[in-house]
Scaffold this active site. Structure first.
Site, PDB file in Angstrom:
ATOM      1  N   SER A 138       0.835  -1.194   0.000  1.00  0.00           N
ATOM      2  CA  SER A 138       0.000   0.000   0.000  1.00  0.00           C
ATOM      3  C   SER A 138       0.876   1.252   0.000  1.00  0.00           C
ATOM      4  O   SER A 138       1.671   1.453  -0.916  1.00  0.00           O
ATOM      5  CB  SER A 138      -0.952  -0.037   1.205  1.00  0.00           C
ATOM      6  N   GLU A 232      -1.996  -2.939  -7.914  1.00  0.00           N
ATOM      7  CA  GLU A 232      -3.163  -3.245  -7.084  1.00  0.00           C
ATOM      8  C   GLU A 232      -3.740  -1.930  -6.594  1.00  0.00           C
ATOM      9  O   GLU A 232      -3.076  -0.897  -6.641  1.00  0.00           O
ATOM     10  CB  GLU A 232      -2.782  -4.159  -5.911  1.00  0.00           C
ATOM     11  N   HIS A 302      -5.007  -5.561  -1.120  1.00  0.00           N
ATOM     12  CA  HIS A 302      -5.793  -5.232   0.066  1.00  0.00           C
ATOM     13  C   HIS A 302      -6.918  -6.211   0.363  1.00  0.00           C
ATOM     14  O   HIS A 302      -7.864  -5.870   1.080  1.00  0.00           O
ATOM     15  CB  HIS A 302      -6.373  -3.824  -0.082  1.00  0.00           C
TER      16      HIS A 302
END
Length: 331
Positions: A138, A232, A302
């Protein structure tokens, strides 16, 4: 193929140095894999661990892997409204772990936002001589990008703030295997949006928003050698995903990408307004005309399962009607 040709043509209008091999180009460095009895350092480069976090349980998880834990001073600090601590203190925590010879891997407790604010205070070049694994995903994509420019491999994987304790934790087990050098291949089932083929290059990428935010900065994507791109995303509107992919395409940075691996796009909104059933249709529509293999459905990002990946490692990607796989070069 049309878009790929345009991108390659566009390259000729940019300075040759932008695409040529840099003089003295550095190679990829693989940090030593962990061994039983090693110590890992936990830090909070962005958000802090929630006050309710059972830090003892996290310590026990690493102990079950045969590892000791050292917490950074501000992992659970609540003195700031958003970040775990002021920028200088967060940077100092991270730098101390990177410089400590007893720490064999530095793992971010969680993401959020804020890692980019640490870059002016960090001295990452020392990892060229004394490499160690830096782990996270992330927002930690910022650190992965910085390490990529130094030619140092890192691990895109789950973080202690995401550990599961009441059920099987596949993500944590995947991280354990990666830290101990046991990850060799990841198989991915068939997906209707896949584009078959084979590609080979250094695996780079992470969170799409962070990758795009880095464009035009020293940490921005810079594919001077054959690259496999991993992306992602979480919590974005579909039109924003389309805009980010358009940015990457128009910037010309994808000219040397040999394959794209698409991880989880979780909790997306606005698909119906954009005229699609799933955000991955938008991803495929943007990338398909590059004429390279596209592998969808990698459980990384995630969602509940977050497979650990060696970023910076040379990989081969193969996609066919039965699915696909990522094969990591042995080191």
């Amino acid at each position: 193929m049309m878009i790929r040709s345009i991108l390659l043509s566009f390259a000729f209008f940019l300075p040759c140095a932008a695409f040529a091999q840099k003089e003295g180009e550095i190679g990829s460095i693989c940090p030593p894999y962990l061994q039983l009895g090693d110590t890992v350092g936990l830090v909070a480069p962005a958000g802090r661990l929630p006050a309710r976090t059972d830090t003892a349980r996290i310590r026990e998880r690493f102990a079950s892997w045969g590892l000791y834990v050292k917490y950074g001073p501000h992992c659970c600090d609540d003195s700031e409204s958003y970040f775990s601590a002021p920028d200088v203190q967060r940077a100092a925590d991270l730098q101390a772990m990177l410089d400590d010879p007893s720490i064999k891997a530095v793992i971010a407790c969680r993401g959020g936002y804020g890692s980019v604010r640490l870059l002016p205070w960090l001295r990452l070049e020392g990892l060229r001589g004394n490499p160690k694994w830096v782990v996270g995903f992330s927002d930690i994509t910022t650190l992965h990008l910085s390490l990529s420019h130094l030619g140092i491999e890192s691990i895109h994987g789950t973080m202690p703030g995401s550990f599961l304790f009441r059920e099987e934790d596949v993500s944590a087990e995947s991280l354990r295997r990666a830290l101990f050098g046991l990850t060799r291949r990841i198989d991915v089932p068939a997906h209707p949006l896949n584009c078959p083929g084979q590609g080979r290059g250094r695996l780079t990428g992470g969170n799409l928003t962070v990758l795009c935010a880095a464009c035009g900065t020293p940490e921005g994507l810079d594919f001077e050698e054959p690259t496999v791109l991993f992306i992602e995303e979480v919590g974005e509107h579909v039109y924003r995903v389309d805009r980010m992919l358009q940015q990457l395409l128009r910037s010309g940075v994808l000219y040397n990408v040999q394959a794209v691996v698409v991880g989880d796009f979780t909790r997306m909104s606005g698909a119906e307004q954009f005229g699609v059933d799933d955000v991955c249709e938008v991803v495929a529509a943007n990338l398909r005309m590059l004429g390279i293999p596209l592998l969808f459905g990698l459980p990384a990002g995630h969602d509940k399962v977050n497979e650990a990946l060696y970023l910076g490692r040379e990989v081969s990607v193969s996609v066919d009607e039965e699915g696909g796989h990522i094969l990591f070069a042995e080191k």
